[in-house]
Design a protein around this motif. Structure first.
Motif, mmCIF file in Angstrom:
data_model
loop_
_atom_site.group_PDB
_atom_site.id
_atom_site.type_symbol
_atom_site.label_atom_id
_atom_site.label_comp_id
_atom_site.label_asym_id
_atom_site.label_seq_id
_atom_site.Cartn_x
_atom_site.Cartn_y
_atom_site.Cartn_z
ATOM 1 N N ILE A 263 -3.575 -4.963 -4.127
ATOM 2 C CA ILE A 263 -3.015 -3.680 -3.683
ATOM 3 C C ILE A 263 -3.748 -3.267 -2.406
ATOM 4 O O ILE A 263 -4.968 -3.126 -2.409
ATOM 5 C CB ILE A 263 -3.202 -2.585 -4.750
ATOM 6 N N SER A 264 -2.993 -3.090 -1.356
ATOM 7 C CA SER A 264 -3.583 -2.755 -0.055
ATOM 8 C C SER A 264 -3.430 -1.251 0.202
ATOM 9 O O SER A 264 -2.318 -0.725 0.192
ATOM 10 C CB SER A 264 -2.860 -3.574 1.017
ATOM 11 N N LEU A 265 -4.551 -0.589 0.423
ATOM 12 C CA LEU A 265 -4.546 0.875 0.596
ATOM 13 C C LEU A 265 -5.099 1.284 1.955
ATOM 14 O O LEU A 265 -5.981 0.614 2.514
ATOM 15 C CB LEU A 265 -5.395 1.532 -0.498
ATOM 16 N N HIS A 266 -4.579 2.393 2.457
ATOM 17 C CA HIS A 266 -5.066 2.999 3.695
ATOM 18 C C HIS A 266 -5.435 4.432 3.377
ATOM 19 O O HIS A 266 -4.545 5.215 2.994
ATOM 20 C CB HIS A 266 -3.976 2.940 4.775
ATOM 21 N N PRO A 267 -6.704 4.790 3.507
ATOM 22 C CA PRO A 267 -7.128 6.138 3.088
ATOM 23 C C PRO A 267 -6.365 7.250 3.790
ATOM 24 O O PRO A 267 -6.173 8.319 3.206
ATOM 25 C CB PRO A 267 -8.615 6.162 3.462
ATOM 26 N N TRP A 268 -5.895 7.015 5.019
ATOM 27 C CA TRP A 268 -5.146 8.082 5.694
ATOM 28 C C TRP A 268 -3.744 8.229 5.134
ATOM 29 O O TRP A 268 -3.058 9.208 5.406
ATOM 30 C CB TRP A 268 -5.138 7.901 7.210
ATOM 31 N N VAL A 269 -3.309 7.262 4.302
ATOM 32 C CA VAL A 269 -2.001 7.383 3.648
ATOM 33 C C VAL A 269 -2.178 7.873 2.197
ATOM 34 O O VAL A 269 -1.785 8.984 1.852
ATOM 35 C CB VAL A 269 -1.244 6.039 3.650
ATOM 36 N N ILE A 270 -2.803 7.029 1.376
ATOM 37 C CA ILE A 270 -2.844 7.334 -0.064
ATOM 38 C C ILE A 270 -3.883 8.405 -0.377
ATOM 39 O O ILE A 270 -3.842 9.029 -1.446
ATOM 40 C CB ILE A 270 -3.117 6.040 -0.874
ATOM 41 N N GLN A 272 -4.216 11.343 0.667
ATOM 42 C CA GLN A 272 -3.749 12.733 0.710
ATOM 43 C C GLN A 272 -3.697 13.302 -0.709
ATOM 44 O O GLN A 272 -3.331 12.585 -1.644
ATOM 45 C CB GLN A 272 -2.342 12.784 1.327
ATOM 46 N N PRO A 273 -4.004 14.589 -0.841
ATOM 47 C CA PRO A 273 -4.026 15.182 -2.185
ATOM 48 C C PRO A 273 -2.742 14.958 -2.977
ATOM 49 O O PRO A 273 -2.777 14.681 -4.180
ATOM 50 C CB PRO A 273 -4.235 16.682 -1.904
#
Lengths: 308, 306
Positions: A263-270, A272-273
């Protein structure tokens, strides 16, 4: 009319297997089954990209996903990307800490130089550090002089190694963009695996001029940016993407051997509250099943390699 | 001078004046599924009208994304077809016969149809001479015959690329149906320089590429639109037989996160009793034998535009 040049009807690589020599043609369900530690069916591998998009980025030879979009200075997108490294990542860490999951952080060299404490916080949690290029404006592409590409890789690794206490073994190119030399150069730099090619659900061997390297499965589809930003789908859709993906791999593993779910995540995407709970729901579903091994990329690589 | 209208078909409204279609065994819908079994080259010659890849060569992301279909996606999709009792009509880049014969063998032994989708999905017809186009079509005829024993009947242009003479040549070289026209939910006659072809509905709307990549439909919503498409065509099929096609790409539908929702939708269709689970060739042959002449006669030429 003159038509197309002769080469359009010539097929020099029309043969059994691939049209290049980087890797062999291989059918996923016909391979020897892989066994994960403790009889796990699915190795759960979370990667979190820690990225820096310079506000004056050139976007050469193309704008990577997440690039600045307005005329200079694009404060709006610059600061929203920065949000990921200030806020989003900590929200992700809190979630993963609570679930006992260690991730692999794919880190731009520039992020290690600018915010060394962030890289240290990853390592304190037992996370792996993967090299993710110099920054999001230093893409690897054909046409980049090979010495320059070699220097970008060296700079990236220097920045990371200055802070990291654990070995850097993996590579993720910014935007998954490569030149024809990238695999050779990262192998030459001593890296063990690459996350750019999205053609498999399991690790597989690739050839380079500097010896073998392993391609790790790192799909662009099971990715918060792809689902939520590029395809404008909902948070529930993201949850279902992860749970449906997992369920099928888990079923498949019963007869075909261990699978990897990356699973690839980007903190500026996922990060968010309003979005983080979509990830939380999916991970709780996944961890509720027996036979899930939450691991880092290097751990998965070693377990796979030991069986080849 | 360039066309203003390709002139392939006359006007035939979808209303009570249209001749009635009957399918075998009183079926309301002729249902076919068309997996596009494709090979994309890493570094093909660049067609002046269209680049193969959006990024500079090597576009490893786009290339490997498509390769996923052959390594992983196809094999999962195949299991879904088997579980639902569905045969595929393969839209084939014929170079797959050389690159990945293992895939061709699995399709062939299940009695699937092979029709042509060109040589590679990275070789486009734009700009070819007649002789060049004939060479490509002949390659398809010969390669499919050699590797599967089947006569080539259907054409879907590689990556939907054409010249003004493509369909004329397809008809002239003995093929019987085309999937390149999107003007109808029933088969229809196509006028060419070398006689009549049958156009079989192929549906870009149901195509996984268009649904996922263009319309950005999520996997579960894709299952839902497939059901809705089917429900309406099944209802209308009580009056006159309709055709439903689902065009697929193993590199898209074969992702674990998409497959379950698709399988549920496919099973929904195949579990109806008045559905003819057919191939493209079977639909074209039935229509040609029983309905083609009536459709030709009922069609009305369109007038001249100012």
């Amino acid at each position: 009319m003159s038509g197309l040049p002769e080469e359009h009807l010539r097929y020099p690589f029309r043969r059994h297997g691939m049209d290049h020599d980087r890797y062999d043609w291989s059918i996923l369900p016909r391979r020897k089954p892989v066994a994960w530690p403790d009889g796990a069916r699915v190795a759960l591998w979370i990667t979190v990209s820690l990225q820096w998009f310079p506000i004056n980025m050139a976007g050469k030879p193309f704008k990577p996903p997440g690039a600045m979009q307005t005329a200079y200075p694009d404060l709006r997108h610059y600061t929203l990307r920065d949000y990921g490294n200030r806020v989003g990542i900590w929200r992700i860490m809190r979630l993963l800490d609570g679930l006992g999951i260690r991730a692999s952080a794919a880190v731009n060299g520039a992020v290690a130089a600018r915010i060394p404490s962030l890289l240290q916080a990853c390592e304190q949690r037992g996370w792996e550090i993967i090299a993710h290029g110099q920054d999001m404006d230093h893409l690897h592409y054909e046409g980049l002089p090979v010495e320059q590409e070699r220097a970008q890789i060296a700079t990236t690794l220097e920045c990371l190694k200055r802070v990291a206490r654990t070995p850097i073994r993996g590579w993720l190119s910014p935007a998954k963009s490569q030149s024809n030399a990238t695999l050779d150069l990262i192998a030459e730099a001593g890296l063990d695996y690459c996350c750019d090619w999205v053609n498999d659900d399991m690790p597989y061997p690739m050839r380079t001029k500097a010896g073998p390297i392993t391609a790790m499965p790192h799909p662009s589809d099971v990715d918060d940016y792809f689902v939520l930003v590029q395809n404008h789908l909902s948070e529930d859709d993201f949850t279902h993407t992860l749970t449906d993906h997992f369920d099928l791999l888990w079923d498949e593993a019963a007869t075909q051997g261990g699978r990897v779910m990356a699973i690839s995540l980007h903190p500026w995407v996922i990060g968010q509250p309003y979005r983080i709970s979509a990830l939380e729901k999916a991970l709780k579903h996944i961890l509720s099943r027996r036979g899930v091994w939450a691991a880092t990329g290097a751990e998965i690589l070693d377990a796979w390699k030991a069986q080849q | 001078m360039a066309w203003r209208d390709p002139g392939y078909y006359d006007y035939l409204p979808y209303n009570e004046t249209r001749p009635k279609i009957t399918w075998p065994n009183g079926a309301r819908v002729a249902f076919w599924v068309a997996p596009n079994i494709e090979f994309y080259e890493l570094d093909p010659p660049k067609n002046p009208a269209r680049a193969a890849w959006s990024r500079p060569q090597p576009d490893v992301l786009a290339y490997s994304y498509r390769d996923y279909g052959n390594r992983a996606g196809f094999w999962r999709m195949l299991e879904v077809f088997d579980r639902c009792g569905m045969r595929g009509s393969v839209s084939l880049n014929v170079a797959m016969c050389e690159h990945h014969p293992e895939i061709i063998e699995e399709c062939a032994k299940r009695g699937w149809e092979f029709y042509s989708h060109g040589t590679y999905n990275t070789r486009y017809m734009f700009g070819m001479t007649e002789a060049q186009e004939r060479e490509v079509i002949q390659d398809s005829i010969d390669t499919i015959r050699k590797h599967t024993g089947q006569k080539l009947d259907g054409w879907l242009a590689p990556a939907l690329t054409y010249t003004e003479r493509t369909l004329d040549l397809v008809a002239d070289m003995g093929l019987t149906y085309v999937c390149d026209l999107f003007h109808d939910d029933q088969p229809s006659p196509v006028k060419t320089r070398s006689g009549t072809l049958v156009s079989i509905p192929y549906s870009l709307e149901m195509n996984d590429t268009i649904a996922y990549n263009v319309n950005q439909v999520g996997p579960r919503a894709y299952g839902e639109i497939i059901r809705r498409q089917f429900d309406r065509l099944y209802e209308e099929g009580a009056e006159s037989g309709t055709v439903m096609c689902i065009p697929l790409h193993p590199y898209l539908i074969g992702w674990p996160y998409r497959l379950k929702a698709f399988e549920e939708a496919l099973r929904y269709i195949t579990s109806h009793d008045k559905v003819w689970l057919a191939t493209g060739r079977e639909i074209a042959a039935h229509f040609t034998k029983h309905h083609l002449e009536a459709f030709k006669e009922a069609s009305v030429p369109v007038g001249d535009a100012p």
